[in-house]
Design a protein around this motif. Structure first.
Motif, mmCIF file in Angstrom:
data_model
loop_
_atom_site.group_PDB
_atom_site.id
_atom_site.type_symbol
_atom_site.label_atom_id
_atom_site.label_comp_id
_atom_site.label_asym_id
_atom_site.label_seq_id
_atom_site.Cartn_x
_atom_site.Cartn_y
_atom_site.Cartn_z
ATOM 1 N N ARG A 77 0.831 -1.217 0.000
ATOM 2 C CA ARG A 77 0.000 0.000 0.000
ATOM 3 C C ARG A 77 0.857 1.255 0.000
ATOM 4 N NH1 ARG A 77 -2.449 -2.576 4.499
ATOM 5 N NH2 ARG A 77 -4.112 -4.008 3.868
ATOM 6 N N ALA A 78 2.041 1.165 0.564
ATOM 7 C CA ALA A 78 2.922 2.332 0.644
ATOM 8 C C ALA A 78 3.803 2.491 -0.592
ATOM 9 C CB ALA A 78 3.808 2.220 1.883
ATOM 10 N N GLY A 79 3.734 1.543 -1.528
ATOM 11 C CA GLY A 79 4.559 1.631 -2.725
ATOM 12 C C GLY A 79 6.023 1.360 -2.456
ATOM 13 N N ASP A 81 2.213 -10.399 -12.240
ATOM 14 C CA ASP A 81 2.242 -8.945 -12.439
ATOM 15 C C ASP A 81 0.891 -8.399 -12.009
ATOM 16 O OD1 ASP A 81 4.812 -8.873 -13.414
ATOM 17 O OD2 ASP A 81 4.195 -9.017 -15.519
ATOM 18 N N LEU A 82 0.901 -7.432 -11.118
ATOM 19 C CA LEU A 82 -0.331 -6.903 -10.540
ATOM 20 C C LEU A 82 -0.412 -5.397 -10.752
ATOM 21 C CD1 LEU A 82 -0.173 -8.891 -7.182
ATOM 22 C CD2 LEU A 82 -1.542 -9.446 -9.197
ATOM 23 N N ASP A 83 -1.611 -4.933 -11.017
ATOM 24 C CA ASP A 83 -1.858 -3.504 -11.200
ATOM 25 C C ASP A 83 -1.724 -2.811 -9.848
ATOM 26 O OD1 ASP A 83 -2.690 -0.971 -11.786
ATOM 27 O OD2 ASP A 83 -4.498 -1.596 -12.866
ATOM 28 N N GLY A 84 -0.830 -1.831 -9.776
ATOM 29 C CA GLY A 84 -0.626 -1.123 -8.520
ATOM 30 C C GLY A 84 -1.864 -0.418 -8.009
ATOM 31 N N ALA A 85 -2.853 -0.182 -8.889
ATOM 32 C CA ALA A 85 -4.070 0.502 -8.457
ATOM 33 C C ALA A 85 -4.794 -0.263 -7.357
ATOM 34 C CB ALA A 85 -4.999 0.704 -9.661
ATOM 35 N N ALA A 86 -4.611 -1.583 -7.335
ATOM 36 C CA ALA A 86 -5.250 -2.389 -6.288
ATOM 37 C C ALA A 86 -4.725 -2.014 -4.914
ATOM 38 C CB ALA A 86 -5.017 -3.873 -6.555
ATOM 39 N N TYR A 87 -3.552 -1.377 -4.863
ATOM 40 C CA TYR A 87 -2.951 -0.958 -3.597
ATOM 41 C C TYR A 87 -2.761 0.562 -3.554
ATOM 42 C CZ TYR A 87 -1.901 -5.926 -3.550
ATOM 43 O OH TYR A 87 -2.011 -7.305 -3.595
ATOM 44 N N ASP A 88 -3.585 1.255 -4.372
ATOM 45 C CA ASP A 88 -3.515 2.720 -4.446
ATOM 46 C C ASP A 88 -2.161 3.197 -4.933
ATOM 47 O OD1 ASP A 88 -6.155 2.983 -3.468
ATOM 48 O OD2 ASP A 88 -5.451 2.806 -1.413
ATOM 49 N N THR A 96 0.607 3.444 -8.557
ATOM 50 C CA THR A 96 0.596 3.510 -10.005
ATOM 51 C C THR A 96 1.542 2.457 -10.588
ATOM 52 O OG1 THR A 96 2.359 5.170 -9.981
ATOM 53 C CG2 THR A 96 0.084 5.976 -9.996
ATOM 54 N N GLY A 97 1.309 2.100 -11.842
ATOM 55 C CA GLY A 97 2.187 1.169 -12.526
ATOM 56 C C GLY A 97 1.895 -0.278 -12.206
ATOM 57 N N VAL A 98 2.728 -1.152 -12.758
ATOM 58 C CA VAL A 98 2.594 -2.594 -12.565
ATOM 59 C C VAL A 98 3.692 -3.067 -11.633
ATOM 60 C CG1 VAL A 98 2.603 -4.845 -13.698
ATOM 61 C CG2 VAL A 98 1.557 -2.877 -14.845
ATOM 62 N N TRP A 99 3.335 -3.920 -10.691
ATOM 63 C CA TRP A 99 4.287 -4.462 -9.712
ATOM 64 C C TRP A 99 4.323 -5.980 -9.842
ATOM 65 C CZ3 TRP A 99 6.803 -1.570 -5.656
ATOM 66 C CH2 TRP A 99 6.573 -0.192 -5.728
ATOM 67 N N TRP A 147 8.602 -8.157 -3.808
ATOM 68 C CA TRP A 147 7.618 -7.248 -4.399
ATOM 69 C C TRP A 147 8.390 -6.067 -4.960
ATOM 70 C CZ3 TRP A 147 2.642 -7.123 -5.754
ATOM 71 C CH2 TRP A 147 1.974 -5.898 -5.886
ATOM 72 N N CYS A 148 8.207 -5.793 -6.256
ATOM 73 C CA CYS A 148 9.017 -4.763 -6.882
ATOM 74 C C CYS A 148 8.324 -4.238 -8.129
ATOM 75 C CB CYS A 148 10.390 -5.318 -7.245
ATOM 76 S SG CYS A 148 10.333 -6.754 -8.358
ATOM 77 N N PRO A 149 8.707 -3.067 -8.601
ATOM 78 C CA PRO A 149 8.170 -2.584 -9.883
ATOM 79 C C PRO A 149 8.469 -3.569 -10.997
ATOM 80 C CG PRO A 149 9.286 -0.805 -8.714
ATOM 81 C CD PRO A 149 9.590 -2.073 -7.960
ATOM 82 N N ALA A 150 7.511 -3.779 -11.878
ATOM 83 C CA ALA A 150 7.699 -4.722 -12.978
ATOM 84 C C ALA A 150 8.949 -4.356 -13.776
ATOM 85 C CB ALA A 150 6.476 -4.717 -13.892
ATOM 86 N N GLY A 151 9.711 -5.379 -14.146
ATOM 87 C CA GLY A 151 10.925 -5.166 -14.900
ATOM 88 C C GLY A 151 12.172 -5.024 -14.053
ATOM 89 N N THR A 152 12.030 -5.063 -12.733
ATOM 90 C CA THR A 152 13.199 -4.963 -11.855
ATOM 91 C C THR A 152 14.093 -6.183 -12.070
ATOM 92 O OG1 THR A 152 11.954 -3.748 -10.170
ATOM 93 C CG2 THR A 152 13.987 -4.829 -9.464
ATOM 94 N N PRO A 153 15.364 -5.987 -12.393
ATOM 95 C CA PRO A 153 16.234 -7.142 -12.652
ATOM 96 C C PRO A 153 16.627 -7.851 -11.357
ATOM 97 C CG PRO A 153 17.491 -5.101 -12.827
ATOM 98 C CD PRO A 153 16.053 -4.703 -12.640
ATOM 99 N N ILE A 154 17.009 -9.099 -11.489
ATOM 100 C CA ILE A 154 17.402 -9.905 -10.329
ATOM 101 C C ILE A 154 18.583 -9.260 -9.597
ATOM 102 C CG2 ILE A 154 18.872 -11.392 -11.747
ATOM 103 C CD1 ILE A 154 18.289 -13.687 -9.851
ATOM 104 N N GLN A 155 19.461 -8.577 -10.309
ATOM 105 C CA GLN A 155 20.618 -7.961 -9.658
ATOM 106 C C GLN A 155 20.204 -6.955 -8.590
ATOM 107 O OE1 GLN A 155 20.208 -8.350 -12.896
ATOM 108 N NE2 GLN A 155 22.058 -9.208 -13.849
ATOM 109 N N ILE A 156 19.130 -6.222 -8.850
ATOM 110 C CA ILE A 156 18.644 -5.250 -7.859
ATOM 111 C C ILE A 156 18.115 -5.976 -6.628
ATOM 112 C CG2 ILE A 156 16.941 -3.461 -7.395
ATOM 113 C CD1 ILE A 156 19.161 -2.526 -9.209
#
Length: 402
Positions: A224-226, A288-295, A297-300, A321-330
């Motif tokens: 919820r906090a992004g 991949d989940l729409d961030g809108a479900a947790y208030d 933006t973007g896909v997580w 849990w991370c923004p979509a496209g986050t590489p494994i290295q991060i």
């Protein structure tokens, strides 16, 4: 003065000046917490003792270093003096962030044990602590460390009270626990720290923690906090993929057993005392989940991260849990930041007297620990400034030959 644990190109004179000015500054920040000059002076002497060369930071040792005839003046800072340890906690946090703040920082949550004898020390109980690797008579403190590219420092803490304490009003009163203090689980204490950090505007993008804090309310609050997270999960925790991701279903251990050799990649979780901390890693994107479900933006992306030791093949599992496209290295880098709080515990215990608290009360524990946190933050700030590259000098323009 505590031994330096870093290398620097600064001159001895500049380093000593940095120490003196930094110590003077933190004492000035602490001063408004105390209504009396003598208590403020005693707190300053207490801080000096924590930073001193003595290996044990007992009351008598600190008193001797301060030139006092006995430990009573400094003991009064922890017991009889009237001041708010939570206010000092906030001073420590704000002081550390002025130097360490970074939007990509990781908030690391963990606990450590304080071995005790007897039954009177607040929160003491026979319980497991990783510090001793067994069930023993101890207190447990839950801590939050702020970890960024600039360094790391403790910014919050809480004493865990087992139910044997919270269900015993007489015992709570004897230890001066504030009235109305309820039982709180360790994840509950950690969640309160996360919420305090966000309410204070602490900049961070990630939270990392071990299996004690890995599932439940903390996950939902961070979504919820992004905030992204890499949280420990037990080997028997179930994971399932959906929403167009490759089929994954079963416990973390079962999923890891079924991975092809090509699914693993060797990466460093950061530098340790012996160089790069290399492990084999695998990452399964689960949904991949729409961030809108947790208030948000973007896909997580929800996922499972697996770490495998090179020496014995032992595995550890993490829910992510991370923004979509986050590489494994991060994600590996975030998990690797957990090492910083282990380093902080070791330094605080061996050099700053974190485990040398001789009081038995609730206030004594929180005051002692908060003063140690200030000493550690001071070291982190000094280390950062001492290792900063010197400012570039401007070259003087050449005169034209006539």
């Amino acid at each position: 003065m505590i031994r330096a644990s870093w290398t620097s190109e600064s001159s001895v004179e500049a380093t000593l000046e940095l120490w003196a000015s930094s110590l003077w500054e933190v004492k000035g920040r602490m001063r408004p917490l105390f209504t009396q000059d003598r208590v403020a002076a005693s707190a300053g002497a207490f801080l000096d003792g924590l930073l001193g060369a003595e290996r044990r930071k007992t009351g008598w040792m600190r008193a001797e270093a301060a030139g006092d005839p006995g430990p009573w003046r400094q003991q009064a800072v922890l017991g009889r003096g009237r001041w708010d340890a939570d206010a000092l906690r906030d001073v420590v946090r704000d002081y550390a962030l002025e130097t360490l703040a970074d939007p990509d920082a990781v908030l690391v949550l963990d606990e450590t044990g304080f071995l005790k004898q007897g039954k009177a020390s607040c929160g003491v109980h026979r319980q497991y602590t990783g510090s001793a690797g067994k069930i023993t008579n101890c207190q447990i403190g839950v801590f939050a460390a702020y970890v960024s590219r600039h360094g790391h420092a403790f910014i919050d803490r809480a004493l865990y009270l087992p139910q044997t304490w919270t269900s015993d009003p007489a015992r709570l009163a004897a230890a001066h626990v504030p009235k109305g203090t309820p039982f709180a689980t360790k994840p509950g204490l950690a969640l309160a720290m996360i919420e305090r950090a966000m309410a204070a505007g602490v900049p961070f993008s990630w939270v990392a923690a071990d299996t004690v804090y890995g599932v439940g309310d903390i996950e939902m609050a961070l979504r919820r906090a992004g905030k992204g997270y890499v949280l420990g999960a037990k080997s028997d925790h179930p994971f399932n993929s959906w929403a167009g991701k490759p089929l994954v279903a079963g416990t973390a251990e079962t999923i890891a057993d079924g991975l092809a050799p090509s699914a693993w990649t060797r990466l460093s979780a950061g530098d340790g005392t012996k160089g790069a901390r290399l492990y084999d890693w695998a990452y399964c994107e689960l949904a991949d989940l729409d961030g809108a479900a947790y208030d948000q933006t973007g896909v997580w992306t929800r996922g499972l991260l697996i770490r495998r030791s090179l020496s014995d093949g032992e595995r550890a599992y993490f829910t992510t849990w991370c923004p979509a496209g986050t590489p494994i290295q991060i994600l590996v880098s975030v998990e690797g930041r957990r090492w910083s709080i282990e380093d902080a515990f070791e330094t605080a215990k061996t050099e700053l007297g974190l485990a040398h608290n001789e009081t038995r009360s609730w206030h004594g524990w929180h005051r002692h620990v908060s003063l140690v946190m200030m000493a550690f933050a001071l070291l982190a700030v000094i280390r950062h400034h001492a290792n900063a590259p010197p400012p570039k000098s401007r070259a003087r323009p050449r005169r034209r030959a006539h």
